[in-house]
Structure formats: C-alpha cells, structure tokens
Design a protein around this motif. Structure first.
Motif, PDB file in Angstrom:
ATOM      1  N   ARG A  74       0.810  -1.219   0.000  1.00  0.00           N
ATOM      2  CA  ARG A  74       0.000   0.000   0.000  1.00  0.00           C
ATOM      3  C   ARG A  74       0.843   1.269   0.000  1.00  0.00           C
ATOM      4  NH1 ARG A  74      -2.320   0.740   4.458  1.00  0.00           N
ATOM      5  NH2 ARG A  74      -1.417  -0.914   5.744  1.00  0.00           N
ATOM      6  N   LEU A  75       2.147   1.101  -0.050  1.00  0.00           N
ATOM      7  CA  LEU A  75       3.012   2.283  -0.094  1.00  0.00           C
ATOM      8  C   LEU A  75       3.041   2.867  -1.503  1.00  0.00           C
ATOM      9  CD1 LEU A  75       6.064   1.178   2.095  1.00  0.00           C
ATOM     10  CD2 LEU A  75       4.220   2.732   2.710  1.00  0.00           C
ATOM     11  N   GLY A  76       3.130   4.171  -1.596  1.00  0.00           N
ATOM     12  CA  GLY A  76       3.219   4.828  -2.888  1.00  0.00           C
ATOM     13  C   GLY A  76       4.616   4.707  -3.489  1.00  0.00           C
ATOM     14  N   TYR A  77       4.730   5.009  -4.759  1.00  0.00           N
ATOM     15  CA  TYR A  77       6.012   4.953  -5.456  1.00  0.00           C
ATOM     16  C   TYR A  77       6.129   6.217  -6.313  1.00  0.00           C
ATOM     17  CZ  TYR A  77       3.137   3.476  -9.407  1.00  0.00           C
ATOM     18  OH  TYR A  77       2.184   3.425 -10.383  1.00  0.00           O
ATOM     19  N   GLU A  78       7.331   6.484  -6.729  1.00  0.00           N
ATOM     20  CA  GLU A  78       7.584   7.683  -7.539  1.00  0.00           C
ATOM     21  C   GLU A  78       7.261   7.397  -8.995  1.00  0.00           C
ATOM     22  OE1 GLU A  78      11.184  10.857  -8.531  1.00  0.00           O
ATOM     23  OE2 GLU A  78      11.514   9.176  -7.149  1.00  0.00           O
ATOM     24  N   ASP A  79       6.321   8.139  -9.522  1.00  0.00           N
ATOM     25  CA  ASP A  79       5.905   7.972 -10.917  1.00  0.00           C
ATOM     26  C   ASP A  79       6.855   8.764 -11.805  1.00  0.00           C
ATOM     27  OD1 ASP A  79       4.663   7.538 -13.277  1.00  0.00           O
ATOM     28  OD2 ASP A  79       2.717   8.367 -12.693  1.00  0.00           O
ATOM     29  N   SER A  80       7.505   8.060 -12.721  1.00  0.00           N
ATOM     30  CA  SER A  80       8.460   8.735 -13.609  1.00  0.00           C
ATOM     31  C   SER A  80       7.781   9.717 -14.553  1.00  0.00           C
ATOM     32  CB  SER A  80       9.248   7.702 -14.423  1.00  0.00           C
ATOM     33  OG  SER A  80       8.349   6.891 -15.184  1.00  0.00           O
ATOM     34  N   ALA A  81       6.491   9.506 -14.836  1.00  0.00           N
ATOM     35  CA  ALA A  81       5.770  10.396 -15.745  1.00  0.00           C
ATOM     36  C   ALA A  81       5.135  11.576 -15.033  1.00  0.00           C
ATOM     37  CB  ALA A  81       4.699   9.614 -16.500  1.00  0.00           C
ATOM     38  N   LEU A  82       5.396  11.706 -13.738  1.00  0.00           N
ATOM     39  CA  LEU A  82       4.763  12.787 -12.987  1.00  0.00           C
ATOM     40  C   LEU A  82       5.254  14.157 -13.446  1.00  0.00           C
ATOM     41  CD1 LEU A  82       2.780  13.335 -10.655  1.00  0.00           C
ATOM     42  CD2 LEU A  82       4.736  13.303  -9.090  1.00  0.00           C
ATOM     43  N   THR A  83       6.538  14.219 -13.818  1.00  0.00           N
ATOM     44  CA  THR A  83       7.076  15.518 -14.255  1.00  0.00           C
ATOM     45  C   THR A  83       6.516  15.954 -15.608  1.00  0.00           C
ATOM     46  OG1 THR A  83       8.961  14.362 -15.233  1.00  0.00           O
ATOM     47  CG2 THR A  83       9.218  15.178 -12.980  1.00  0.00           C
ATOM     48  N   ASP A  84       5.931  15.038 -16.369  1.00  0.00           N
ATOM     49  CA  ASP A  84       5.393  15.382 -17.701  1.00  0.00           C
ATOM     50  C   ASP A  84       3.926  15.754 -17.657  1.00  0.00           C
ATOM     51  OD1 ASP A  84       7.877  14.762 -18.696  1.00  0.00           O
ATOM     52  OD2 ASP A  84       7.338  12.676 -19.124  1.00  0.00           O
ATOM     53  N   VAL A  85       3.341  15.830 -16.462  1.00  0.00           N
ATOM     54  CA  VAL A  85       1.909  16.123 -16.373  1.00  0.00           C
ATOM     55  C   VAL A  85       1.613  17.517 -16.915  1.00  0.00           C
ATOM     56  CG1 VAL A  85       0.009  16.493 -14.753  1.00  0.00           C
ATOM     57  CG2 VAL A  85       1.520  14.540 -14.464  1.00  0.00           C
ATOM     58  N   GLU A  86       2.415  18.488 -16.548  1.00  0.00           N
ATOM     59  CA  GLU A  86       2.169  19.855 -17.017  1.00  0.00           C
ATOM     60  C   GLU A  86       2.341  19.957 -18.534  1.00  0.00           C
ATOM     61  OE1 GLU A  86       4.643  22.523 -14.908  1.00  0.00           O
ATOM     62  OE2 GLU A  86       3.722  22.139 -12.957  1.00  0.00           O
ATOM     63  N   HIS A  87       3.340  19.254 -19.054  1.00  0.00           N
ATOM     64  CA  HIS A  87       3.554  19.288 -20.507  1.00  0.00           C
ATOM     65  C   HIS A  87       2.387  18.636 -21.246  1.00  0.00           C
ATOM     66  CE1 HIS A  87       8.157  19.460 -19.644  1.00  0.00           C
ATOM     67  NE2 HIS A  87       7.548  20.599 -19.394  1.00  0.00           N
ATOM     68  N   ARG A  88       1.908  17.525 -20.720  1.00  0.00           N
ATOM     69  CA  ARG A  88       0.778  16.852 -21.364  1.00  0.00           C
ATOM     70  C   ARG A  88      -0.472  17.730 -21.329  1.00  0.00           C
ATOM     71  NH1 ARG A  88       1.237  11.256 -22.092  1.00  0.00           N
ATOM     72  NH2 ARG A  88       3.219  10.392 -21.329  1.00  0.00           N
ATOM     73  N   ASP A  89      -0.685  18.415 -20.236  1.00  0.00           N
ATOM     74  CA  ASP A  89      -1.852  19.273 -20.145  1.00  0.00           C
ATOM     75  C   ASP A  89      -1.753  20.426 -21.142  1.00  0.00           C
ATOM     76  OD1 ASP A  89      -4.347  20.004 -18.538  1.00  0.00           O
ATOM     77  OD2 ASP A  89      -3.147  21.848 -18.342  1.00  0.00           O
ATOM     78  N   MET A  90      -0.554  20.966 -21.307  1.00  0.00           N
ATOM     79  CA  MET A  90      -0.387  22.057 -22.261  1.00  0.00           C
ATOM     80  C   MET A  90      -0.585  21.574 -23.691  1.00  0.00           C
ATOM     81  SD  MET A  90       2.924  24.528 -22.832  1.00  0.00           S
ATOM     82  CE  MET A  90       3.894  23.128 -23.386  1.00  0.00           C
ATOM     83  N   VAL A  91      -0.038  20.394 -24.019  1.00  0.00           N
ATOM     84  CA  VAL A  91      -0.217  19.855 -25.365  1.00  0.00           C
ATOM     85  C   VAL A  91      -1.678  19.572 -25.652  1.00  0.00           C
ATOM     86  CG1 VAL A  91       0.286  17.871 -26.838  1.00  0.00           C
ATOM     87  CG2 VAL A  91       2.118  18.948 -25.523  1.00  0.00           C
ATOM     88  N   ARG A  92      -2.400  19.045 -24.658  1.00  0.00           N
ATOM     89  CA  ARG A  92      -3.826  18.781 -24.849  1.00  0.00           C
ATOM     90  C   ARG A  92      -4.579  20.082 -25.107  1.00  0.00           C
ATOM     91  NH1 ARG A  92      -4.511  16.732 -20.410  1.00  0.00           N
ATOM     92  NH2 ARG A  92      -4.097  14.552 -20.962  1.00  0.00           N
ATOM     93  N   HIS A  93      -4.197  21.149 -24.428  1.00  0.00           N
ATOM     94  CA  HIS A  93      -4.855  22.436 -24.638  1.00  0.00           C
ATOM     95  C   HIS A  93      -4.605  22.974 -26.050  1.00  0.00           C
ATOM     96  CE1 HIS A  93      -6.310  26.483 -23.848  1.00  0.00           C
ATOM     97  NE2 HIS A  93      -5.142  26.974 -24.254  1.00  0.00           N
ATOM     98  N   LEU A  94      -3.390  22.718 -26.583  1.00  0.00           N
ATOM     99  CA  LEU A  94      -3.076  23.203 -27.925  1.00  0.00           C
ATOM    100  C   LEU A  94      -3.686  22.318 -29.012  1.00  0.00           C
ATOM    101  CD1 LEU A  94       0.661  24.195 -27.407  1.00  0.00           C
ATOM    102  CD2 LEU A  94      -1.311  25.726 -27.530  1.00  0.00           C
ATOM    103  N   LEU A  95      -3.790  21.018 -28.755  1.00  0.00           N
ATOM    104  CA  LEU A  95      -4.319  20.115 -29.771  1.00  0.00           C
ATOM    105  C   LEU A  95      -5.785  20.390 -30.078  1.00  0.00           C
ATOM    106  CD1 LEU A  95      -2.720  16.642 -28.903  1.00  0.00           C
ATOM    107  CD2 LEU A  95      -2.243  18.112 -30.890  1.00  0.00           C
TER     108      LEU A  95
END
Length: 310
Positions: A235-256
């Motif tokens: 039940r322990l959490g782990y570090e998501d490697s894609a967490l740093t790309d969340v802002e970039h993905r949101d920006m790309v979705r807004h532009l698409l």
C-alpha cells in the motif's frame, strides 16, 4: 450411717465429696511413671505447617510490618542466614506497591507482568539502600526508585526508535492529561484541549503523540487485517516517472484542441500511434512530402504556444 472417703476430689469446684452431698466420690487414676507417652495425632486432612520466622498475613498493616522487618534486618549480622528470609518477606509485603506503580504505565503496549517484574527490581534496590534511621517511610522512599526503574526499562529496552528525553518526560504528562480529559468529557480529547490543559504548545503535543507511537515498529510485509489482508509494503506509494510530464501533457492537450481535424489527426497518428510519415500518407491519401510539411508547421506552432490560425 455416713461413710467418709479420704480420696481427694478432682472436680473444678475444689470441693471434696463431703462438702457436696449426693455426689459420688471421684477416683484419681495416675498412670505409672514408667508408661510411655504417645504424642497427639495431627487433625485429619491438615498437614503440619512448617514454622515461619515472619508471617506476611494478619491484622498488622503493611507499614507496621515493614518497619518491624527492617528493625529485625538491622539487628542481624551481615552473613546471618536469616537475613535472606527477612529480605524475602520485605519483598513479598511490598509487592502491592510495585503493582500500584505499574498501573501508571498501563497505557503502554507492554504486558503488565513484565512491567511488574521490572518494578520488582527497583523494589529490591530500594530495600537494599533504605536506612530506617533517617525517619522516612519506606513507601515514600521506594516509589521513586520503582518508577525510575520502570521508566529506564521503557527508555532503553522497549522503544524501537530513539526519542529525546524531553519528549519522553513530556509524554508522561500528555498521557496523564489524556486520561483525565477522557473521563471529564467522555470522549478522546483533541490536541488543542490537551495543550490548553498542560499549557504547552500544540506542536509539543503532536510531537509527544508521535513519540508515543515509537515503541513498536511494524513490519512492511506484515498483513493488515483492516486493509483486507494487504501488507503495508503493497500500500506504499512509489515515484511515478511520468509525474514531471503532467504539465507538458496538459499544455499539449490544450493546444491540440485548437488544431483543425486533419492536422490534429496527423499529430495523433505520428506521436501517439507511432506511425511513420509514409504510413500516415497512406492513411490520409496524401503525399509523404505534404505530410512532412504539415508536421513541421504544426510543431512550430505548438512550440510557440500560439493558437492555430487558418
């Protein structure tokens, strides 16, 4: 006619047969001097009790019995065999004092019998060091020694994590205040109520509560019953490697969403479906050169962050 008997009467009244009319004369039977005497048998079902130098039961109160035992202990020589018996009697008499001291630590997750055993060690040390000539009652002298031994046990042998001594001493006050407020309000007290009762900052109360949980460490692989049998490690959490790309993905979705349908489909086929430019040209029915020019223009617009203008 009256007959006088010279045999003395053995009755309880001390009167002879002459002074008691109508009473038959008593006959005294004396066994011969050489007849052996037999000891009286013990009552059935009750084995003989061994002699005890001191009894710890009876109407005498504990303080009086303790004082008498210490006086007897002072009279005995250093190597007298009876000293161990007197010392054992002192320990047995004052065991209730150890149990009273152990009840102060009943909120700790530790077996009470273990705490009593540790407190008994403090009682023995107090008996060996006590001087009756100072005029101090033994319970007054022994209680701090017993409590100190129990606190040392919790400090050195029970805690899994090291806790500063200041928090250990403050935890005793916090736990006492929690019990008092629980009885007063009929519920578990809140942190501000505990802090107001002890007149200490709330941060210190939180630190004490965290320190109070530092006695036992749970294994990461131990199953938790209230969590459906899952171990804590599952039940322990782990570090998501894609967490740093969340802002970039949101920006790309807004532009698409601002691209026309054909250009948006080209971007999706190229970067999300991983198709080559040749496969995209076949899919859309246009030349590969035209697909390449469109992709170059689309990426330029996306990098600049400007909205699409037809």
């Amino acid at each position: 006619m009256r007959i006088q008997d010279d045999t003395p009467d053995t009755g309880t009244g001390g009167l002879s047969a002459e002074s008691r009319p109508g009473s038959p004369p008593a006959q005294e039977r004396t066994p011969p001097s050489d007849a052996p005497t037999e000891p009286e048998p013990d009552p059935p079902g009750e084995p003989p009790e061994p002699p005890e130098p001191f009894s710890t039961t009876g109407p005498i109160d504990v303080r009086t019995l303790t004082r008498v035992l210490f006086e007897r202990l002072a009279e005995l020589p250093a190597h007298a065999p009876e000293r161990e018996q007197v010392r054992a009697a002192l320990i047995e008499v004052n065991i209730p004092l150890v149990r009273y001291a152990a009840t102060r630590f009943r909120s700790r997750n530790e077996p009470m019998e273990d705490v009593v055993q540790v407190g008994t060690i403090g009682l023995i040390n107090a008996i060996d060091r006590f001087d009756p000539g100072r005029g101090v009652q033994f319970p007054t002298y022994a209680l701090p020694t017993i409590l100190g031994e129990i606190k040392r046990y919790f400090r050195d042998n029970v805690r899994t994590m090291h806790v500063p001594r200041r928090l250990q001493e403050l935890w005793v006050q916090v736990s006492g205040a929690m019990e008092e407020l629980t009885v007063t309000h009929g519920r578990t007290p809140k942190i501000p109520e505990i802090a107001a009762n002890l007149r200490i900052p709330e941060e210190d109360v939180r630190a004490c509560l965290d320190a109070g949980r530092a006695y036992n460490a749970a294994s990461l692989e131990a199953a938790q019953e209230h969590e459906g049998g899952l171990a804590l490690l599952d039940r322990l959490g782990y570090e998501d490697s894609a967490l740093t790309d969340v802002e970039h993905r949101d920006m790309v979705r807004h532009l698409l969403v601002q691209l026309p349908e054909r250009e948006r489909r080209i971007v999706i086929l190229r970067f999300f479906a991983n198709l080559t430019q040749s496969q995209i040209s076949t899919e859309l029915g246009m030349s590969q050169m035209h697909v390449s020019r469109l992709l170059s223009r689309i990426l330029t617009r996306l990098r600049s962050g400007n909205s699409w203008e037809e």
